[in-house]
Write a protein that holds these residues in place. Structure first.
Motif, PDB file in Angstrom:
ATOM      1  N   ARG A 123      31.786  72.067  51.668  1.00 48.07           N
ATOM      2  CA  ARG A 123      32.242  71.007  50.782  1.00 48.07           C
ATOM      3  C   ARG A 123      33.126  70.082  51.607  1.00 48.07           C
ATOM      4  N   LEU A 124      33.436  68.937  51.082  1.00 48.14           N
ATOM      5  CA  LEU A 124      34.421  68.062  51.705  1.00 48.14           C
ATOM      6  C   LEU A 124      35.666  68.064  50.822  1.00 48.14           C
ATOM      7  N   LEU A 125      36.823  68.098  51.459  1.00 46.81           N
ATOM      8  CA  LEU A 125      38.087  68.065  50.736  1.00 46.81           C
ATOM      9  C   LEU A 125      38.936  66.950  51.328  1.00 46.81           C
ATOM     10  N   SER A 126      39.251  65.976  50.493  1.00 50.00           N
ATOM     11  CA  SER A 126      40.069  64.842  50.906  1.00 50.00           C
ATOM     12  C   SER A 126      41.504  65.064  50.462  1.00 50.00           C
ATOM     13  N   VAL A 127      42.438  64.699  51.345  1.00 51.95           N
ATOM     14  CA  VAL A 127      43.862  64.741  51.024  1.00 51.95           C
ATOM     15  C   VAL A 127      44.359  63.301  51.160  1.00 51.95           C
ATOM     16  N   PRO A 128      44.246  62.505  50.092  1.00 57.22           N
ATOM     17  CA  PRO A 128      44.562  61.078  50.188  1.00 57.22           C
ATOM     18  C   PRO A 128      45.989  60.786  50.641  1.00 57.22           C
ATOM     19  N   GLU A 129      46.925  61.654  50.290  1.00 57.56           N
ATOM     20  CA  GLU A 129      48.319  61.419  50.663  1.00 57.56           C
ATOM     21  C   GLU A 129      48.519  61.412  52.176  1.00 57.56           C
ATOM     22  N   LEU A 130      47.595  62.025  52.917  1.00 57.66           N
ATOM     23  CA  LEU A 130      47.677  62.048  54.384  1.00 57.66           C
ATOM     24  C   LEU A 130      46.530  61.273  55.039  1.00 57.66           C
ATOM     25  N   TYR A 131      45.721  60.606  54.237  1.00 55.63           N
ATOM     26  CA  TYR A 131      44.522  59.937  54.781  1.00 55.63           C
ATOM     27  C   TYR A 131      43.724  60.928  55.613  1.00 55.63           C
ATOM     28  N   MET A 132      43.468  62.087  55.026  1.00 57.82           N
ATOM     29  CA  MET A 132      42.848  63.190  55.762  1.00 57.82           C
ATOM     30  C   MET A 132      41.605  63.680  55.037  1.00 57.82           C
ATOM     31  N   LEU A 133      40.559  63.963  55.805  1.00 56.82           N
ATOM     32  CA  LEU A 133      39.333  64.535  55.275  1.00 56.82           C
ATOM     33  C   LEU A 133      39.043  65.814  56.043  1.00 56.82           C
ATOM     34  N   THR A 134      38.678  66.870  55.308  1.00 58.61           N
ATOM     35  CA  THR A 134      38.360  68.152  55.938  1.00 58.61           C
ATOM     36  C   THR A 134      37.009  68.652  55.452  1.00 58.61           C
ATOM     37  N   LEU A 135      36.362  69.435  56.299  1.00 56.28           N
ATOM     38  CA  LEU A 135      35.223  70.227  55.856  1.00 56.28           C
ATOM     39  C   LEU A 135      35.824  71.483  55.260  1.00 56.28           C
ATOM     40  N   TRP A 136      35.524  71.721  53.994  1.00 52.32           N
ATOM     41  CA  TRP A 136      36.049  72.885  53.262  1.00 52.32           C
ATOM     42  C   TRP A 136      34.939  73.918  53.223  1.00 52.32           C
ATOM     43  N   LEU A 137      35.153  75.038  53.849  1.00 53.14           N
ATOM     44  CA  LEU A 137      34.186  76.125  53.866  1.00 53.14           C
ATOM     45  C   LEU A 137      34.613  77.137  52.814  1.00 53.14           C
ATOM     46  N   HIS A 138      33.935  77.056  51.675  1.00 52.88           N
ATOM     47  CA  HIS A 138      34.282  77.875  50.511  1.00 52.88           C
ATOM     48  C   HIS A 138      33.602  79.232  50.642  1.00 52.88           C
ATOM     49  N   GLY A 139      34.386  80.300  50.500  1.00 50.12           N
ATOM     50  CA  GLY A 139      33.874  81.654  50.682  1.00 50.12           C
ATOM     51  C   GLY A 139      32.896  82.116  49.622  1.00 50.12           C
ATOM     52  N   GLU A 140      32.966  81.543  48.425  1.00 43.92           N
ATOM     53  CA  GLU A 140      32.024  81.909  47.361  1.00 43.92           C
ATOM     54  C   GLU A 140      30.784  81.024  47.517  1.00 43.92           C
ATOM     55  N   ARG A 141      29.865  81.475  48.326  1.00 43.26           N
ATOM     56  CA  ARG A 141      28.733  80.614  48.705  1.00 43.26           C
ATOM     57  C   ARG A 141      27.807  80.259  47.556  1.00 43.26           C
ATOM     58  N   THR A 142      27.785  81.024  46.469  1.00 38.67           N
ATOM     59  CA  THR A 142      26.907  80.701  45.340  1.00 38.67           C
ATOM     60  C   THR A 142      27.675  80.106  44.167  1.00 38.67           C
ATOM     61  N   ALA A 143      28.937  79.740  44.389  1.00 41.94           N
ATOM     62  CA  ALA A 143      29.762  79.170  43.316  1.00 41.94           C
ATOM     63  C   ALA A 143      29.227  77.795  42.904  1.00 41.94           C
ATOM     64  N   ASP A 144      29.568  77.389  41.707  1.00 40.83           N
ATOM     65  CA  ASP A 144      29.251  76.047  41.239  1.00 40.83           C
ATOM     66  C   ASP A 144      29.999  75.066  42.146  1.00 40.83           C
ATOM     67  N   PRO A 145      29.286  74.187  42.867  1.00 35.62           N
ATOM     68  CA  PRO A 145      29.962  73.292  43.813  1.00 35.62           C
ATOM     69  C   PRO A 145      30.876  72.272  43.145  1.00 35.62           C
ATOM     70  N   ALA A 146      30.743  72.107  41.833  1.00 44.36           N
ATOM     71  CA  ALA A 146      31.581  71.140  41.123  1.00 44.36           C
ATOM     72  C   ALA A 146      32.918  71.732  40.696  1.00 44.36           C
ATOM     73  N   SER A 147      33.088  73.036  40.841  1.00 45.51           N
ATOM     74  CA  SER A 147      34.315  73.652  40.358  1.00 45.51           C
ATOM     75  C   SER A 147      34.932  74.517  41.444  1.00 45.51           C
ATOM     76  N   GLY A 148      36.064  75.072  41.118  1.00 42.74           N
ATOM     77  CA  GLY A 148      36.733  75.971  42.046  1.00 42.74           C
ATOM     78  C   GLY A 148      37.842  75.273  42.807  1.00 42.74           C
ATOM     79  N   GLN A 149      38.746  76.085  43.304  1.00 42.49           N
ATOM     80  CA  GLN A 149      39.885  75.607  44.062  1.00 42.49           C
ATOM     81  C   GLN A 149      39.860  76.258  45.440  1.00 42.49           C
ATOM     82  N   PRO A 150      40.488  75.618  46.416  1.00 45.44           N
ATOM     83  CA  PRO A 150      40.548  76.250  47.736  1.00 45.44           C
ATOM     84  C   PRO A 150      41.255  77.598  47.655  1.00 45.44           C
ATOM     85  N   ALA A 151      40.558  78.634  48.059  1.00 43.04           N
ATOM     86  CA  ALA A 151      41.127  79.980  48.071  1.00 43.04           C
ATOM     87  C   ALA A 151      41.865  80.195  49.387  1.00 43.04           C
TER      88      ALA A 151
END
Length: 196
Positions: A123-151
């Motif tokens: 997934r991509l995770l943006s942190v606008p307060e730092l003008y930062m973009l990260t590749l978010w590697l979510h451990g729940e590989r079959t999770a609904d991509p529209a939901s969930g929080q960074p674990a």
């Protein structure tokens, strides 16, 4: 191990395909490489784009929210641009084309992630307060991509250009990186006194 790339919502993909097929949309895009591309351009690697707002709030943990889907636009052997979609009251819609350093950086981070021993959902995770973009590697590989929080055990890979002092393409566990980001945004008592 291979990444488990979730499928994008069909209307989001259709909106990007429609925009790619529109000479007006491509011509008016601020992406010279897309306008100059020879051959067919295809959307690939759809990644859900989440935004992490208010990471310094003391009222509770930061919350990530889905804001769109990003597609890399490939022409031949390389990605020449990206396309973002957004959720509207009528469903998924094309937002815009763009190019720049995040495209190559995203490809590089995805290649890095392929070599990890565990399978992740990218997934991509943006942190606008730092003008930062990260590749978010979510451990729940079959999770609904529209939901969930960074674990805590999920991995964040800052993309280049990263904020000063944060090395791009260096994987971090969420539990390690988020406190650093929070500290970067929390004013020191001396700075707070200057602002008063």
């Amino acid at each position: 191990m291979p990444l488990h790339v979730p499928p994008a919502p069909a209307p989001a993909l259709r909106s990007v395909l429609t925009a790619l097929g529109s000479p007006t949309a491509v011509r008016e895009a601020r992406t010279p490489s897309l306008r100059a591309a020879q051959g067919p351009a295809t959307p690939e690697l759809p990644l859900p784009l989440h935004v992490l707002d208010h990471i310094t709030e003391t009222t509770g943990p930061s919350r990530a929210r889905l804001t769109g889907w990003r597609f890399l636009i490939r022409c031949g052997e390389r990605a020449v641009a990206a396309a973002d979609t957004m959720l509207t009251p009528d469903g998924w819609a094309f937002s815009h084309f763009f190019e720049g350093p995040y495209i190559r950086s995203t490809e590089r981070a995805l290649r890095q992630a392929e070599s990890l021993p565990q399978t992740y959902q990218p997934r991509l995770l943006s942190v606008p307060e730092l003008y930062m973009l990260t590749l978010w590697l979510h451990g729940e590989r079959t999770a609904d991509p529209a939901s969930g929080q960074p674990a805590a055990d999920d991995i964040l890979v800052p993309l280049a250009p990263a904020p000063p002092g944060i090395a791009p393409h260096r994987p971090h566990r969420v539990a390690e990186l988020l406190p650093v980001l929070t500290l970067r945004l929390t004013p020191t008592p001396a700075a707070a006194g200057l602002l008063a």
